[in-house]
Design an enzyme around this catalytic site. Structure first.
Site, mmCIF file in Angstrom:
data_model
loop_
_atom_site.group_PDB
_atom_site.id
_atom_site.type_symbol
_atom_site.label_atom_id
_atom_site.label_comp_id
_atom_site.label_asym_id
_atom_site.label_seq_id
_atom_site.Cartn_x
_atom_site.Cartn_y
_atom_site.Cartn_z
ATOM 1 N N GLU A 146 0.955 -1.196 0.006
ATOM 2 C CA GLU A 146 0.016 0.070 -0.030
ATOM 3 C C GLU A 146 0.898 1.190 0.147
ATOM 4 O O GLU A 146 1.980 1.193 0.574
ATOM 5 C CB GLU A 146 -0.901 0.034 1.334
ATOM 6 N N LYS A 166 2.485 4.498 1.082
ATOM 7 C CA LYS A 166 2.544 5.086 2.562
ATOM 8 C C LYS A 166 1.970 6.517 2.500
ATOM 9 O O LYS A 166 2.781 7.397 1.966
ATOM 10 C CB LYS A 166 3.815 4.963 3.089
ATOM 11 N N ASP A 226 1.405 10.382 3.307
ATOM 12 C CA ASP A 226 2.270 11.304 4.325
ATOM 13 C C ASP A 226 1.129 12.226 5.021
ATOM 14 O O ASP A 226 1.213 13.356 4.462
ATOM 15 C CB ASP A 226 3.365 11.935 3.494
ATOM 16 N N TYR A 235 -7.056 2.339 6.232
ATOM 17 C CA TYR A 235 -6.190 1.216 5.586
ATOM 18 C C TYR A 235 -6.253 -0.015 7.000
ATOM 19 O O TYR A 235 -5.587 -0.897 6.780
ATOM 20 C CB TYR A 235 -4.889 1.652 5.240
ATOM 21 N N LYS A 244 10.515 2.622 2.830
ATOM 22 C CA LYS A 244 10.472 4.069 2.213
ATOM 23 C C LYS A 244 11.249 4.448 1.031
ATOM 24 O O LYS A 244 12.265 3.684 0.528
ATOM 25 C CB LYS A 244 11.318 4.979 3.189
ATOM 26 N N CYS A 293 34.449 21.099 26.334
ATOM 27 C CA CYS A 293 33.097 21.340 26.090
ATOM 28 C C CYS A 293 33.017 22.940 25.697
ATOM 29 O O CYS A 293 33.682 23.698 26.565
ATOM 30 C CB CYS A 293 32.057 21.245 27.332
ATOM 31 N N CYS A 329 30.692 24.683 28.464
ATOM 32 C CA CYS A 329 31.051 25.033 30.299
ATOM 33 C C CYS A 329 32.620 24.752 30.169
ATOM 34 O O CYS A 329 33.021 25.090 31.374
ATOM 35 C CB CYS A 329 30.403 23.735 31.054
ATOM 36 N N CYS A 335 31.331 15.534 27.143
ATOM 37 C CA CYS A 335 31.552 16.574 28.058
ATOM 38 C C CYS A 335 31.601 15.904 29.423
ATOM 39 O O CYS A 335 30.608 15.290 29.873
ATOM 40 C CB CYS A 335 30.699 17.730 27.924
ATOM 41 N N CYS A 361 27.277 21.296 33.687
ATOM 42 C CA CYS A 361 27.123 21.917 32.338
ATOM 43 C C CYS A 361 25.985 22.452 31.957
ATOM 44 O O CYS A 361 25.138 21.579 31.945
ATOM 45 C CB CYS A 361 27.688 20.856 31.288
HETATM 46 S S1 IVH Z 1 -0.523 0.525 8.869
HETATM 47 C C1 IVH Z 1 -0.141 -1.483 12.484
HETATM 48 N N1 IVH Z 1 -0.924 1.549 6.473
HETATM 49 O O1 IVH Z 1 2.519 5.356 8.633
HETATM 50 C C2 IVH Z 1 -0.341 -0.829 11.389
HETATM 51 N N2 IVH Z 1 0.084 3.009 8.001
HETATM 52 O O2 IVH Z 1 5.050 4.898 9.951
HETATM 53 C C3 IVH Z 1 -0.401 0.664 11.457
HETATM 54 N N3 IVH Z 1 0.618 5.129 7.048
HETATM 55 O O3 IVH Z 1 1.328 5.527 11.870
HETATM 56 C C4 IVH Z 1 -0.183 1.561 10.351
HETATM 57 N N4 IVH Z 1 0.073 4.901 5.114
HETATM 58 O O4 IVH Z 1 0.330 7.090 10.118
HETATM 59 C C5 IVH Z 1 -0.613 1.764 7.643
HETATM 60 N N5 IVH Z 1 -1.196 2.393 4.179
HETATM 61 C C6 IVH Z 1 -0.855 2.607 5.244
HETATM 62 C C7 IVH Z 1 -0.315 3.828 5.806
HETATM 63 C C8 IVH Z 1 0.131 4.038 7.131
HETATM 64 C C9 IVH Z 1 0.502 5.784 5.921
HETATM 65 C C10 IVH Z 1 1.326 5.679 8.504
HETATM 66 C C11 IVH Z 1 0.525 5.673 9.769
HETATM 67 C C12 IVH Z 1 1.470 5.065 10.646
HETATM 68 C C13 IVH Z 1 2.757 5.523 9.914
HETATM 69 C C14 IVH Z 1 4.042 4.395 10.499
#
Ligand code: IVH
Length: 690
Positions: free
Chosen positions: A121, A123, A125, A231, A319, A413, A416, A431, A437
């Site tokens: 899926e 991800k 943002d 999701y 990522k 440092c 300090c 330090c 400090c």
């Molecule tokens: S699943 C237990 N699916 O990514 C599973 N997360 O880095 C929990 N996110 O906190 C998340 N797209 O805010 C899932 N298709 C997707 C997602 C997704 C974005 C975000 C979500 C999560 C974060 C984790």
């Protein structure tokens, strides 16, 4: 209703009174009781009518006029929602090899050689949300918060048209989770509008989405165009689906937006192809994504795999490669952290890296600086990946300015002046000033009030720094005597006149009262938060939770640390020798003990009770596994025991309750026999956990 131009002054006065009452009632109903008394159109009509009458009769404007209220902020803050099922995050990986390792780990855990199907899926943002439905009706919305407790954003979510308010043929309790985001187009439009009105613009769509969703006045949320994708799920009374794929079918049936690029992949090759394909179309998608999420498709396997502290074992985020840009290093300076580590930081010519303006980058440590031969004045490639601090990847040598100056790493440092020492096998120079400090003391205070620790919002970094420099707050214990010292009595200079923070520039009675209120709310604190807040080297949130589970109350933990009981510590699965040394050392330092003692005079640390699972025969018991298990892998057995509320230990001692033996069990079984501890087989263990 009479035309405004025909109103007599008496009639206008009466109507303004009526409007003030009606609108105030509507605000209370809407903001405090979550039970609107007027619909939006009617509310707006009355507000306009009020404005129009006031325009004609300015002398009649009332002190309590609805036109004077900015957004009718009635609530002082969001109320809290505790998640019945924690909202987790995901582990990150950046390469195909790491994806392979992840899949291998899953297979090893499940003891299978067969291919496992994953849902892939995009991800998104944005900002995660949880929406709770009871008997098909949307009743509560929450942000993720710290994963256990979030903020109540019910009213804000209601303004997002894509979220169904009612669903049919749903389980009686159903929590749907997903991501709220702002499309790239809506983000650009919002920023343009803000720029024209000389308002501060948002850095990126994610910030804009967060700023829009977390508004006390839901009307502001309604004005911003937010979207969402669903999701995953939280609490459900009846799980109707057996795969992630099937879950998406239900989501669609119920009317939730589901990402059209979700795809079921049957092996790593398909995951890889899909990853590359989505990366190609990434920039043309109408919203930002920062990678792909892979989830084991079978729910039965997901359940067997279970969770680590904060992340599931059955999912991972892959990522996209970090975004890079070229810029110049204007200066290199040293930052001193909470544990005294000296970190070189580059001040950069500000540059846009994938939509975010970057002006500093970490240079990690002395060796890294030398290895990359980074000099002041160099042209460098910087990169940014996710939320991590931007890094300098390499110097562009063709562009090296002959004047570029090497940085001399200090042996003292810079804050300090104390010696900064580098232990033989350590990469960092530290330090030695300890808490004398200022940099370390300030960083420790900042850590103490941070979100996963005491979470005192009113004490921002700048305030801490000022208060420290003015000797108002020198250590964490001072926070809890602030109010007393402010009233009169004794300040730290012993003038006997009190601090009178309300007389300070930028402060007033209200803000000082709010600060005290925020502090007083934290006089009771959970054990994991308290341990984390102490700022012991290497002890993060996951370790703090582990310690809380194993020691149950702070006194137990502290006594053991003071008595240097390392053996018991390292027997805890997940705690290694170097971490144990850091913990014990922390408690040998008289200054630390002194502050803890003072703190405990003002606050109460709660006992840790693992409420989720105190009803199984294994809750609170300590289990040791030995020998080769046949029905499941060691990892799965450990995870099952922990899920049933047990502590898993690596060695047998008088504290052990059960030793589970597999084939060819050796010395641990013998020791258990000697100590008279229950020895059980794998089958017995399985029947114990049901
Ligand atoms: S699943 C237990 N699916 O990514 C599973 N997360 O880095 C929990 N996110 O906190 C998340 N797209 O805010 C899932 N298709 C997707 C997602 C997704 C974005 C975000 C979500 C999560 C974060 C984790």
């Amino acid at each position: 209703m009479k035309n405004i131009t025909e109103l007599t002054i008496e009639e206008a006065k009466n109507e303004l009174e009526y409007l003030a009452q009606e609108l105030a009632k509507a605000d209370v109903a809407y903001y405090q009781n979550d039970d609107p008394y007027l619909n939006d159109a009617e509310y707006d009509r009355l507000k306009h009518r009020n404005l129009d009458i006031e325009a004609r009769f300015p002398e009649l404007i009332r002190a309590d006029s609805p036109s004077k209220k900015v957004g009718a902020k009635v609530k002082s803050g969001f109320s809290k929602v505790s998640h019945s099922f924690p909202m987790l995050s995901l582990g990150d990986v950046f390469s195909l090899e790491e994806v392979e390792d992840f899949i291998m780990g899953v297979k090893r855990f499940l003891n299978t050689a067969e291919d496992i199907s994953f849902m892939s899926e995009p991800k998104i943002d944005g900002l995660s949300f949880s929406a709770r439905y009871e008997n098909g009706v949307f009743v509560r919305g929450a942000t993720r918060g710290d994963g256990t407790t979030g903020e109540d954003i019910t009213e804000n979510l209601k303004t997002i048209k894509q979220l169904p308010q009612k669903i049919e043929n749903a389980p009686a309790v159903l929590e749907i989770r997903g991501e709220v985001y702002m499309s790239k187009a809506d983000f650009l439009e919002l920023n343009e509008r803000y720029e024209q009105n000389n308002k501060k613009t948002f850095a990126n769509p994610r910030n804009a989405a967060a700023g829009s969703l977390r508004q006390l006045d839901a009307k502001i949320t309604a004005e911003r165009n937010l979207s969402l994708f669903a999701y995953t799920w939280g609490e459900v009374s009846e799980k109707l689906w057996t795969t992630q794929e099937e879950f998406f079918e239900y989501l669609k049936k119920w009317g939730f937006p589901v990402n059209p690029n979700n795809k079921l992949c049957h092996n790593i090759k398909e995951l890889e192809d899909n990853f590359n394909q989505i990366m190609q179309i990434r920039s043309s998608l109408p919203y930002d994504i920062d990678g792909m999420v892979y989830k084991v498709n079978s729910i039965a396997l997901q359940e067997r795999l279970g969770f680590l502290t904060r992340t599931p074992r059955w999912a991972i985020a892959h990522k996209f490669p970090a975004e890079q840009a070229i810029t110049k290093i204007n200066n290199i300076r040293i930052q001193v952290g909470r544990t005294g580590a000296l970190t070189p930081v580059a001040d950069l010519e500000p540059i846009n890296v994938g939509g975010v303006i970057v002006s500093h980058a970490t240079l990690h440590n002395e060796d890294e600086l030398k290895r990359k031969d980074i000099r002041i004045g160099d042209t460098v490639i910087v990169q940014r990946a996710g939320d991590v601090i931007p890094q300098v990847v390499q110097v562009v040598l063709d562009k090296r300015n002959p004047e570029a100056k090497e940085f001399e790493f200090p042996h003292n440092c810079p804050i300090c002046g104390a010696h900064a020492i580098r232990e033989e096998d350590e990469a960092v120079r530290r330090c030695t000033g300890g808490l004398s400090c200022p940099a370390q003391a300030i960083e420790r205070l900042i850590h103490f009030v941070s979100r996963d620790a005491f979470d005192i919002a009113g004490l921002g970094n700048k305030i801490i720094e000022d208060f420290y420099n003015e000797k108002i707050l020198m250590n964490p214990a001072d926070i809890f005597t602030l109010e007393e010292r402010n009233q009169g009595g004794d300040d730290l200079f012993s003038t006997g006149n009190g601090l009178h923070l309300e007389r300070k520039e930028g402060w007033g009675k209200k803000s000082v009262d709010n600060l005290f209120k925020a502090i007083n709310e934290k006089r009771k604190i959970s054990l994991p938060r308290f341990i984390y807040a102490l700022g012991i080297r290497q002890v993060g949130t996951a370790t703090s939770l582990l310690l809380a589970k194993n020691y149950n109350n702070f006194t137990n933990f502290m006594n053991d640390m003071v008595a240097k009981e390392t053996a018991k510590l390292v027997a805890i699965d997940g705690i290694g020798a170097s971490m144990a040394t850091d913990m014990v050392e922390f408690f040998q330092e008289p200054h630390n003990l002194d502050i803890i003692k003072k703190l405990l005079q003002h606050i109460a640390v709660e006992e840790f009770i693992d409420t989720s699972r105190n009803d199984t025969p294994l809750s609170g018991k300590t289990v040791v596994f030995t020998g080769t298990l046949e029905k499941m892998t060691r990892a799965e057995a450990k995870a099952m025991a922990q899920k049933a509320g047990a502590k898993v230990s690596g060695s047998v001692s008088a504290n052990t309750d059960y030793v589970v033996i597999g084939a060819e069990a050796g010395s641990k079984a013998t020791k258990a026999k000697e100590l008279g501890i229950s020895i059980i087989s794998e089958i017995d263990f399985m029947s114990l956990i049901g």
